[in-house]
Design a protein around this motif. Structure first.
Motif, PDB file in Angstrom:
ATOM      1  N   GLY A 103      26.419   4.840  22.820  1.00 41.10           N
ATOM      2  CA  GLY A 103      26.786   4.198  21.566  1.00 41.10           C
ATOM      3  C   GLY A 103      26.766   5.178  20.404  1.00 41.10           C
ATOM      4  N   GLU A 104      27.480   4.826  19.352  1.00 42.37           N
ATOM      5  CA  GLU A 104      27.532   5.698  18.188  1.00 42.37           C
ATOM      6  C   GLU A 104      26.174   5.740  17.493  1.00 42.37           C
ATOM      7  OE1 GLU A 104      30.994   6.524  15.189  1.00 42.37           O
ATOM      8  OE2 GLU A 104      29.906   4.763  14.461  1.00 42.37           O
ATOM      9  N   ASN A 105      25.754   6.940  17.114  1.00 42.07           N
ATOM     10  CA  ASN A 105      24.478   7.088  16.433  1.00 42.07           C
ATOM     11  C   ASN A 105      24.525   6.384  15.074  1.00 42.07           C
ATOM     12  OD1 ASN A 105      22.405   8.505  14.654  1.00 42.07           O
ATOM     13  ND2 ASN A 105      21.946   9.380  16.661  1.00 42.07           N
ATOM     14  N   PRO A 106      23.500   5.593  14.725  1.00 41.14           N
ATOM     15  CA  PRO A 106      23.517   4.881  13.436  1.00 41.14           C
ATOM     16  C   PRO A 106      23.653   5.801  12.240  1.00 41.14           C
ATOM     17  CG  PRO A 106      21.756   4.047  14.843  1.00 41.14           C
ATOM     18  CD  PRO A 106      22.310   5.259  15.526  1.00 41.14           C
ATOM     19  N   ASP A 107      23.143   7.019  12.339  1.00 42.45           N
ATOM     20  CA  ASP A 107      23.285   7.963  11.234  1.00 42.45           C
ATOM     21  C   ASP A 107      24.758   8.196  10.917  1.00 42.45           C
ATOM     22  OD1 ASP A 107      22.110   9.457   9.286  1.00 42.45           O
ATOM     23  OD2 ASP A 107      21.348  11.026  10.593  1.00 42.45           O
ATOM     24  N   TYR A 141      25.107   7.849  -3.444  1.00 40.03           N
ATOM     25  CA  TYR A 141      23.709   7.996  -3.020  1.00 40.03           C
ATOM     26  C   TYR A 141      23.555   8.596  -1.632  1.00 40.03           C
ATOM     27  CZ  TYR A 141      23.330   4.829  -6.972  1.00 40.03           C
ATOM     28  OH  TYR A 141      23.450   4.256  -8.219  1.00 40.03           O
ATOM     29  N   VAL A 142      24.641   9.074  -1.019  1.00 44.05           N
ATOM     30  CA  VAL A 142      24.578   9.790   0.251  1.00 44.05           C
ATOM     31  C   VAL A 142      25.468  11.019   0.151  1.00 44.05           C
ATOM     32  CG1 VAL A 142      24.085   7.752   1.645  1.00 44.05           C
ATOM     33  CG2 VAL A 142      26.465   8.442   1.258  1.00 44.05           C
ATOM     34  N   PRO A 143      25.176  12.075   0.951  1.00 46.19           N
ATOM     35  CA  PRO A 143      26.093  13.215   1.004  1.00 46.19           C
ATOM     36  C   PRO A 143      27.446  12.776   1.563  1.00 46.19           C
ATOM     37  CG  PRO A 143      23.957  13.745   1.999  1.00 46.19           C
ATOM     38  CD  PRO A 143      23.987  12.267   1.802  1.00 46.19           C
ATOM     39  N   GLN A 144      28.509  13.481   1.163  1.00 49.72           N
ATOM     40  CA  GLN A 144      29.842  13.138   1.663  1.00 49.72           C
ATOM     41  C   GLN A 144      29.923  13.425   3.160  1.00 49.72           C
ATOM     42  OE1 GLN A 144      33.063  15.001  -0.461  1.00 49.72           O
ATOM     43  NE2 GLN A 144      34.626  14.224   0.934  1.00 49.72           N
ATOM     44  N   PHE A 145      30.478  12.469   3.893  1.00 52.82           N
ATOM     45  CA  PHE A 145      30.615  12.576   5.346  1.00 52.82           C
ATOM     46  C   PHE A 145      31.952  13.260   5.662  1.00 52.82           C
ATOM     47  CE2 PHE A 145      32.043  10.967   9.430  1.00 52.82           C
ATOM     48  CZ  PHE A 145      30.911  11.043  10.219  1.00 52.82           C
ATOM     49  N   TYR A 146      31.943  14.228   6.631  1.00 51.56           N
ATOM     50  CA  TYR A 146      33.162  14.972   6.962  1.00 51.56           C
ATOM     51  C   TYR A 146      33.725  14.660   8.343  1.00 51.56           C
ATOM     52  CZ  TYR A 146      32.167  17.891   2.868  1.00 51.56           C
ATOM     53  OH  TYR A 146      31.922  18.345   1.591  1.00 51.56           O
ATOM     54  N   GLY A 147      32.903  14.379   9.325  1.00 53.24           N
ATOM     55  CA  GLY A 147      33.429  14.118  10.659  1.00 53.24           C
ATOM     56  C   GLY A 147      32.332  14.144  11.704  1.00 53.24           C
ATOM     57  N   SER A 148      32.675  13.721  12.933  1.00 50.63           N
ATOM     58  CA  SER A 148      31.691  13.672  14.014  1.00 50.63           C
ATOM     59  C   SER A 148      32.364  14.019  15.331  1.00 50.63           C
ATOM     60  CB  SER A 148      31.039  12.283  14.095  1.00 50.63           C
ATOM     61  OG  SER A 148      32.010  11.291  14.389  1.00 50.63           O
ATOM     62  N   ALA A 149      31.545  14.272  16.348  1.00 51.29           N
ATOM     63  CA  ALA A 149      32.049  14.574  17.694  1.00 51.29           C
ATOM     64  C   ALA A 149      31.302  13.709  18.698  1.00 51.29           C
ATOM     65  CB  ALA A 149      31.841  16.056  18.024  1.00 51.29           C
ATOM     66  N   ASP A 150      32.027  13.241  19.706  1.00 49.79           N
ATOM     67  CA  ASP A 150      31.461  12.373  20.734  1.00 49.79           C
ATOM     68  C   ASP A 150      31.553  13.039  22.098  1.00 49.79           C
ATOM     69  OD1 ASP A 150      31.059  10.365  18.818  1.00 49.79           O
ATOM     70  OD2 ASP A 150      33.097   9.597  19.089  1.00 49.79           O
ATOM     71  N   GLU A 176      28.394  -0.524  34.366  1.00 54.87           N
ATOM     72  CA  GLU A 176      29.455  -1.017  35.240  1.00 54.87           C
ATOM     73  C   GLU A 176      30.635  -0.063  35.274  1.00 54.87           C
ATOM     74  OE1 GLU A 176      32.221  -5.040  35.681  1.00 54.87           O
ATOM     75  OE2 GLU A 176      30.439  -5.065  34.404  1.00 54.87           O
ATOM     76  N   SER A 177      30.919   0.569  34.130  1.00 57.81           N
ATOM     77  CA  SER A 177      32.037   1.506  34.059  1.00 57.81           C
ATOM     78  C   SER A 177      31.723   2.837  34.746  1.00 57.81           C
ATOM     79  CB  SER A 177      32.398   1.773  32.598  1.00 57.81           C
ATOM     80  OG  SER A 177      31.316   2.406  31.930  1.00 57.81           O
ATOM     81  N   GLY A 178      30.440   3.102  35.009  1.00 60.07           N
ATOM     82  CA  GLY A 178      30.051   4.362  35.632  1.00 60.07           C
ATOM     83  C   GLY A 178      29.882   5.505  34.660  1.00 60.07           C
ATOM     84  N   SER A 179      30.051   5.240  33.362  1.00 56.29           N
ATOM     85  CA  SER A 179      29.911   6.307  32.382  1.00 56.29           C
ATOM     86  C   SER A 179      29.356   5.746  31.077  1.00 56.29           C
ATOM     87  CB  SER A 179      31.260   6.990  32.112  1.00 56.29           C
ATOM     88  OG  SER A 179      32.172   6.081  31.531  1.00 56.29           O
ATOM     89  N   ALA A 180      28.813   6.633  30.268  1.00 57.00           N
ATOM     90  CA  ALA A 180      28.328   6.281  28.933  1.00 57.00           C
ATOM     91  C   ALA A 180      28.983   7.228  27.939  1.00 57.00           C
ATOM     92  CB  ALA A 180      26.806   6.399  28.858  1.00 57.00           C
ATOM     93  N   HIS A 181      28.987   6.844  26.687  1.00 57.88           N
ATOM     94  CA  HIS A 181      29.497   7.739  25.651  1.00 57.88           C
ATOM     95  C   HIS A 181      28.642   7.605  24.404  1.00 57.88           C
ATOM     96  CE1 HIS A 181      31.476   3.904  24.589  1.00 57.88           C
ATOM     97  NE2 HIS A 181      31.406   4.353  23.342  1.00 57.88           N
ATOM     98  N   GLY A 182      28.531   8.710  23.676  1.00 57.81           N
ATOM     99  CA  GLY A 182      27.698   8.699  22.493  1.00 57.81           C
ATOM    100  C   GLY A 182      28.040   9.849  21.570  1.00 57.81           C
ATOM    101  N   THR A 183      27.239  10.029  20.530  1.00 60.86           N
ATOM    102  CA  THR A 183      27.515  10.993  19.477  1.00 60.86           C
ATOM    103  C   THR A 183      26.803  12.312  19.744  1.00 60.86           C
ATOM    104  OG1 THR A 183      27.564   9.121  17.934  1.00 60.86           O
ATOM    105  CG2 THR A 183      27.541  11.328  16.985  1.00 60.86           C
ATOM    106  N   LEU A 184      27.572  13.413  19.715  1.00 62.07           N
ATOM    107  CA  LEU A 184      26.992  14.748  19.837  1.00 62.07           C
ATOM    108  C   LEU A 184      26.442  15.248  18.505  1.00 62.07           C
ATOM    109  CD1 LEU A 184      29.558  16.674  22.062  1.00 62.07           C
ATOM    110  CD2 LEU A 184      27.304  15.845  22.730  1.00 62.07           C
TER     111      LEU A 184
END
Length: 414
Positions: A139-143, A157-166, A175-183
């Motif tokens: 799952g996507e990291n809450p941060d 009130y937060v630093p500007q967000f630029y992008g993320s990688a999964d 059931e799908s045999g795989s998981a995905h999340g945030t690097l």
């Protein structure tokens, strides 16, 4: 075999390795190409109470860096932590959708406990910071979720967000045999900042007034709550959710009563306040910070406060951190943090210093745009729950500090 042994030994020595209470048992769950010719190894540690998956990017170089060498190959090349390899760090930033044409260098910040932060210079000045998550969860990291929506909403009130990688990895438990999340993710780097704990501690130690800063912080927290309420899911608290919160409060109270005699002496009074809070109307549940204290806010020179680290309580499962929660929980965390700053600072009339900060923060929060209405009984219960948890921690780890949460419990009860 030598590589596996050397890699395991190196990971077990890193500050971000979370399994220091047991002997690790690593296995490579997955290995895949990474930017700059690096390889990302996903290492599963099966030895702890819960299996933990670690994100370990490595690169081979001819000239080793001063730190981060994992092993040396038979042909004399060095396998190193890729966060210290510029081709990887700049390539990872580019994969997040960030323009790297003006990046002139990168470096790893020291002192990180659970992640690795990389600062990038743009045209010679630090401008971007990338947080690489070392433990991965489905799952996507809450941060990422929270900072993205706040940045998109234009929150100051937060630093500007630029992008993320999964990433995706094998998971036979799904059931799908795989998981995905945030690097990891990238955001604005704020030069010259100090965290609120260090600033408040200096003020408390010297007996300097901190109420203006506390008021500004109250406005910032209210603004973040309002923006999150608008941008992400919120819901009324159902009966089963109230019951779950009540069980959690009383479970911590039972542990504290068994370990801290002073809490046992106050058990009936604390439980009565919990019962009162559970009978009151609750605000809508929504996304919150989840682990808010003075160490999670940054003071920007001439730029006010920025709130960071929206991952929630580190010991809660990742899925639970994304569940809508009570906004007053954040308020309670900050109130307890003022008490700790006053006590640790041990300046003249520390109790009065902390009380003035709490009053200023609360009054500013309650009248600021975005504020969530604070029911006094519910807020007191949340403050109590936080102080009860602190009493367990201090009794186990820092007995000399136990008077701090006990004073907080007495203040909330009075």
């Amino acid at each position: 075999m030598r590589f596996d042994d050397d890699l395991s030994a190196w990971v077990a020595q890193q500050r971000w390795y979370a399994g220091k209470s047991h002997d690790p048992r690593f296995r490579v769950l997955d290995a895949r190409p990474a930017p700059g010719g690096a390889t990302t190894y996903l290492l599963m540690d099966d030895a702890g109470a819960l299996p933990t998956l670690y994100n370990v990017p490595l690169a081979e170089v001819n000239e080793p860096p001063a730190e981060g060498v994992v092993t040396t190959t038979d042909d004399g090349r060095h396998v190193v932590d890729a966060t210290r390899h510029p081709a990887f760090t700049v390539g990872l930033l580019a994969e997040m959708g960030v323009d790297t044409s003006r990046v002139t260098g990168s470096r790893v910040l020291t002192g990180e406990q659970s992640n690795t932060s990389i600062v990038y210079d743009v045209d010679g000045s630090p401008a971007i910071i990338l947080k690489l998550f070392r433990t991965l969860h489905h799952g996507e990291n809450p941060d990422v979720t929270v900072q993205r929506v706040l940045s998109d909403a234009g929150s100051p009130y937060v630093p500007q967000f630029y992008g993320s990688a999964d990433a995706e990895w094998p998971d036979i438990g799904r059931e799908s045999g795989s998981a995905h999340g945030t690097l990891g993710f990238a955001q604005e780097f704020l030069p010259g900042v100090r965290d609120g704990w260090a600033i408040a501690l200096d003020a408390a130690r010297e007996g300097r007034d901190f109420t203006d800063a506390a008021r500004d912080l109250g406005v910032a927290v209210a603004g973040v709550h309002g923006a999150l309420s608008d941008a992400l899911e919120s819901m009324d608290a159902a009966a089963e959710q109230l019951e779950a919160v009540g069980r959690a409060w009383r479970r911590r109270l039972a542990i504290a009563s068994a370990e801290v005699p002073a809490v046992a002496d106050r058990l009936a009074a604390i439980d009565a306040l919990y019962a009162e809070a559970l009978d009151r109307p609750w605000p809508r549940l929504q996304r919150i910070h989840g682990d808010l204290h003075l160490g999670q806010v940054l003071a920007v020179p001439h730029g006010g406060w920025r709130i960071v680290d929206f991952e929630g309580e580190p010991l809660r499962p990742m899925a639970e951190r994304a569940i809508p929660d009570l906004p007053p929980r954040d308020v309670a965390g900050m109130l307890r943090s003022f008490d700790y700053a006053g006590a640790v600072g041990a300046g003249p009339d520390a109790a009065a210093w902390a009380a003035s900060c709490r009053e200023a923060f609360l009054s500013a929060y309650e009248t600021a745009p975005g504020a969530i209405e604070l029911d006094p009984a519910l807020l007191r219960a949340l403050v109590l729950d936080k102080a009860v948890y602190e009493s367990i921690y201090e009794a186990r780890n820092r007995p000399d500090w136990l008077p701090v949460p006990l004073a907080g419990i007495d203040a909330a009860l009075s």
